[in-house]
Write a protein that holds these residues in place. Structure first.
Motif, PDB file in Angstrom:
ATOM      1  N   PRO A  29       0.897  -1.240   0.077  1.00 27.06           N
ATOM      2  CA  PRO A  29      -0.135  -0.116  -0.132  1.00 27.06           C
ATOM      3  C   PRO A  29       0.762   1.221  -0.037  1.00 27.06           C
ATOM      4  O   PRO A  29       0.476   2.079  -0.639  1.00 27.06           O
ATOM      5  N   ALA A  33       0.935   4.130  -2.908  1.00 28.71           N
ATOM      6  CA  ALA A  33       0.506   5.491  -2.638  1.00 28.71           C
ATOM      7  C   ALA A  33       1.568   6.539  -3.050  1.00 28.71           C
ATOM      8  O   ALA A  33       1.426   7.495  -3.712  1.00 28.71           O
ATOM      9  N   GLN A 106      -5.467   2.227  -7.277  1.00 29.23           N
ATOM     10  CA  GLN A 106      -5.390   1.757  -6.071  1.00 29.23           C
ATOM     11  C   GLN A 106      -4.703   2.741  -5.027  1.00 29.23           C
ATOM     12  O   GLN A 106      -4.890   2.722  -3.783  1.00 29.23           O
ATOM     13  N   GLY A 107      -3.733   3.342  -5.429  1.00 35.50           N
ATOM     14  CA  GLY A 107      -2.736   4.343  -4.650  1.00 35.50           C
ATOM     15  C   GLY A 107      -3.498   5.243  -4.115  1.00 35.50           C
ATOM     16  O   GLY A 107      -3.465   5.948  -3.052  1.00 35.50           O
ATOM     17  N   ARG A 109      -6.902   5.224  -3.576  1.00 37.65           N
ATOM     18  CA  ARG A 109      -7.461   4.575  -2.461  1.00 37.65           C
ATOM     19  C   ARG A 109      -6.727   4.847  -1.066  1.00 37.65           C
ATOM     20  O   ARG A 109      -7.221   4.986   0.027  1.00 37.65           O
ATOM     21  N   GLU A 110      -5.479   4.239  -1.215  1.00 46.33           N
ATOM     22  CA  GLU A 110      -4.646   4.384  -0.005  1.00 46.33           C
ATOM     23  C   GLU A 110      -4.589   5.583   0.655  1.00 46.33           C
ATOM     24  O   GLU A 110      -4.831   5.960   1.731  1.00 46.33           O
ATOM     25  N   SER A 113      -7.720   6.706   2.177  1.00 44.14           N
ATOM     26  CA  SER A 113      -7.840   6.252   3.522  1.00 44.14           C
ATOM     27  C   SER A 113      -7.022   6.714   4.630  1.00 44.14           C
ATOM     28  O   SER A 113      -7.552   6.928   5.875  1.00 44.14           O
ATOM     29  N   TRP A 114      -5.739   7.133   4.152  1.00 48.49           N
ATOM     30  CA  TRP A 114      -4.927   7.690   5.369  1.00 48.49           C
ATOM     31  C   TRP A 114      -5.542   8.899   5.746  1.00 48.49           C
ATOM     32  O   TRP A 114      -5.366   9.459   6.905  1.00 48.49           O
TER      33      TRP A 114
ATOM     34  N   ARG B  18      -8.086  -7.633  -2.635  1.00 43.55           N
ATOM     35  CA  ARG B  18      -7.166  -6.574  -2.310  1.00 43.55           C
ATOM     36  C   ARG B  18      -6.290  -6.716  -3.316  1.00 43.55           C
ATOM     37  O   ARG B  18      -5.483  -7.585  -3.696  1.00 43.55           O
ATOM     38  N   THR B  20      -3.457  -5.377  -3.425  1.00 41.45           N
ATOM     39  CA  THR B  20      -2.014  -5.623  -3.004  1.00 41.45           C
ATOM     40  C   THR B  20      -1.660  -7.354  -2.882  1.00 41.45           C
ATOM     41  O   THR B  20      -0.651  -7.892  -3.449  1.00 41.45           O
TER      42      THR B  20
END
Lengths: 131, 131
Positions: A29, A33, A106-107, A109-110, A113-114, B18, B20
């Motif tokens: 993840p 990112a 996908q990055g 999304r990470e 979420s952070w 996921r 990942t």
């Protein structure tokens, strides 16, 4: 005498890039990112390592950048005391079309979420903060 | 009493998949080859574990199938003494469009390279064979 920052940065040529290495590099993840943040700067835009606000230690972060470079996902170069990073979009799109765009999505999304977790901490009463 | 082959096969739901985990599952040449072989059988076609001619031991092979299942790349079910495998194409295409096709293409390259190596060994004089 070589300066302290003049580490030689080895990059695989396009023909040496392997799907297995790239997939492994994209299986984390934090690395996703990093890829998403790099994609936000214009094509061939560069970001210095220090500008990524990542939820990991500096040495862990360095390891992630190295993994991405050795797999052929990013190029790194030193400029003074800064290490600059950019995506190898041309190489990746030529070899594995669509893969980088999936990773970027996908990055993001990470990152979201952070960011949401950060907001939740900022909104919590001081006694409830965990850092 | 449960029979010896009635291991419960746990599969993540589509919503639990996921990127990942899937990327990690696809970061190995043997697993890519398994994916490519499964793609050769018609949609929803199944292949038994024993039918894959892979250049690894049976236990290593089992580990690769388990990694693919736990990441959500394949579904497994037991039928008598056989364990059958099929790709989760619908789930993967819905979540990560294009990823499975890239993996299949890479897996075919692995299969071709093994096949070429096999031919080279078969063509070599008996004294020169390394196995």
């Amino acid at each position: 005498m070589a300066s302290r920052t003049a580490t030689e940065l080895v990059h695989p040529d396009r023909g040496e890039l392997r799907f297995t290495d790239v997939a492994a590099a994209l299986s984390d993840p934090v690395r996703l990112a990093i890829v998403a943040r790099l994609a936000q700067v214009a094509p061939d835009g560069e970001l210095a390592c220090g500008t990524f606000a990542l939820p990991v230690s500096k040495s862990t972060q360095s390891g992630h950048f190295r993994t991405l470079r050795e797999a052929g996902v990013i190029r790194q170069r030193d400029e003074g005391t800064r290490r600059l990073n950019r995506l190898r979009r041309d190489d990746l799109d030529a070899l594995f079309p669509g893969l980088l765009d999936l990773a970027i999505a996908q990055g993001h999304r990470e990152l979201s979420s952070w960011s949401a977790a950060e907001d939740a901490r900022a909104d919590a009463p001081a006694g409830g903060r965990t850092r």
